[in-house]
Design a protein around this motif. Sequence first.
Motif, PDB file in Angstrom:
ATOM      1  N   ASP A 122      39.231 -18.374  12.794  1.00 43.77           N
ATOM      2  CA  ASP A 122      39.353 -17.167  11.978  1.00 43.77           C
ATOM      3  C   ASP A 122      40.227 -16.162  12.729  1.00 43.77           C
ATOM      4  O   ASP A 122      39.987 -15.867  13.908  1.00 43.77           O
ATOM      5  CB  ASP A 122      37.969 -16.568  11.711  1.00 43.77           C
ATOM      6  N   ASN A 177      40.641 -12.894  12.570  1.00 43.25           N
ATOM      7  CA  ASN A 177      39.998 -11.685  13.086  1.00 43.25           C
ATOM      8  C   ASN A 177      39.091 -11.988  14.264  1.00 43.25           C
ATOM      9  O   ASN A 177      39.003 -11.196  15.211  1.00 43.25           O
ATOM     10  CB  ASN A 177      39.218 -10.993  11.969  1.00 43.25           C
ATOM     11  N   GLU A 178      38.434 -13.146  14.226  1.00 37.32           N
ATOM     12  CA  GLU A 178      37.578 -13.516  15.349  1.00 37.32           C
ATOM     13  C   GLU A 178      38.417 -13.747  16.604  1.00 37.32           C
ATOM     14  O   GLU A 178      38.063 -13.294  17.696  1.00 37.32           O
ATOM     15  CB  GLU A 178      36.778 -14.779  15.019  1.00 37.32           C
ATOM     16  N   MET A 180      39.425 -10.479  18.036  1.00 37.00           N
ATOM     17  CA  MET A 180      38.347  -9.858  18.803  1.00 37.00           C
ATOM     18  C   MET A 180      38.192 -10.520  20.167  1.00 37.00           C
ATOM     19  O   MET A 180      37.970  -9.841  21.173  1.00 37.00           O
ATOM     20  CB  MET A 180      37.033  -9.948  18.018  1.00 37.00           C
ATOM     21  N   HIS A 205      33.926 -13.608  25.335  1.00 36.07           N
ATOM     22  CA  HIS A 205      32.860 -14.168  24.513  1.00 36.07           C
ATOM     23  C   HIS A 205      32.195 -15.317  25.250  1.00 36.07           C
ATOM     24  O   HIS A 205      32.857 -16.201  25.788  1.00 36.07           O
ATOM     25  CB  HIS A 205      33.426 -14.712  23.193  1.00 36.07           C
ATOM     26  N   LYS A 208      34.081 -22.457  21.820  1.00 35.22           N
ATOM     27  CA  LYS A 208      33.477 -22.087  20.555  1.00 35.22           C
ATOM     28  C   LYS A 208      33.815 -23.126  19.522  1.00 35.22           C
ATOM     29  O   LYS A 208      34.762 -23.874  19.636  1.00 35.22           O
ATOM     30  CB  LYS A 208      33.969 -20.707  20.110  1.00 35.22           C
TER      31      LYS A 208
END
Length: 550
Positions: free
Chosen positions: A527, A529-530, A533, A539, A545
């Motif tokens: 994604d 936007n992810e 970020m 993260h 991920k």
Amino acid sequence: MDPDGQRLRLWPPGSVFCIEEGSVTDVSDKPVAQADETPAVQMRGITKKFGSVVANDAVDLEVHKGEILALLGENGSGKTTLMDALCGLYFPDAGQILIDGKPATISSPKDAFGYGIGMIHQHFKLVDVFTMVENVVLGLDQPGKLDLKAAADKITQIANTYGFDVDPYQKVYDMSVSQKQTAEILKLLYRGADILILDEPTAVLTPQEADKLFAVLRNMRDDGKAIIIITHKLREVLDISDRVAILRKGKHVADLVTKDTNEQEMTDLMVGHKVQLNINRPTPANPQPRIEVRGLTVKSADGIAKLDNVSFTANSGEVLGIAGISGSGQKELLEAIAGLQPVTSGTITYIEDGGRREELVGRNPRDISAMGIALSFVPEDRLGMGLVANMDITDNMMLRSYRQGSGPFADRKSPRSLAEQVVSELEVQTSGIGAPVRRMSGGNVQKVLVGREISSHPTVLLTAYAVRGLDINSSYTIYDLINKQKEQGVAVVYVGEDLDVLIALSDRILVLCDGKVSGIVDGRTADKNEVGMMMTELHEEGGAKDGAEL
């Protein structure tokens, strides 16, 4: 264009009209500028030649107050030359410039400032050890003693008017890329600029930073500023601009209202023929580990960690994308793999098809080549590290091959043939393969560099911003070349700044934040936007991920 080939006059954005029996009546609910209002800028018949090369050929262009105009065109189409004429870096050979309807003579940037014109270039012109306020007032001719507090108060007032979030006393070396860009914009607004030109303003911004910039630009437009944006990101053109002007081969070929056009139409007009806008992402066939990085730490000469305990694997037949805001360690990572950056700790292992492992840490590029490892590197610095500016295309091709052969003289025939092939296949705009590459536009220089590196048939291809400055047609040509390398089993490491492209092209994406691994995601499920970020905050302590393997 009308059927007779005449350019139609455009009404200002936001106007609503009723057309009946050939008459036009304004029926807008709110007062709008009339169609015959005087443009902020009119460029009439602008012609600029460099020797036999015609950069601008009788170009007409106008932009109104309260309007955002996107200026599009392929590399070498004359966009930058036209804007350089407007901001005083070049003086046209023919034509006329009018500001607010009055003839203007702009022979220097100082003249341009006098007419309220300012340009924000891709490469910021700030003094790192100065604060924002010091950079803003630098060079101003002001009577009496300089009052930095009054200047800071004025900067804060301007920032509040348009929605900037600034600290006037912050040092430039402590600023993010978006904050430096803000400082450049504030320099112009502080000097009273009403006509702003932005060259690739979102090139190194995260999606969130780009959204903030667009919000500010809209506020400036609503305040009556005339804004011109040079960009190759067509999605952003549709998002931010009111009108689009398109150049092709030095000529102005189209004016479009943004809401009435689309990416395909704009691309076809830029290129002059139909272009496919699809990035093909073939599924990796039998990917095998090719480059294994473990615990890689790289520090600068003053002890600052540029990479901190970075680990990942790049597989053959796969595109591994590297995402991160500017300065997050992308440059140091590729240079360390290529043998150009000293490594503080950690390992970089090259794994051959048979499983044999070769350690690359401590080896320079010549050592790596002598080991039989075919590694190609497209660096971020085209003319500093990639090519020699004063050499022609043939000689730059020879930089990879001059050691080959057993005779006393270097072979020029093969490099010349390769130069002609690259110019033809990548449509490099040049007066000839004997011309110095410094005379070419940045996008055409990039084509020469990418073409040379891919032609060496590598097993590992490292690319840093391979399409930076390239037009949409050339960019898709490079994407296709990268995918062909992937299909031939090459391990491709692709550092990119356009997240839409990075996600569409990559099989996996390694996200860096402040030199650390923020995560590794699957390109097919990522994604935007992810990822944006993750570029600004770590993260899961650098863990993978979406199930992606390191």
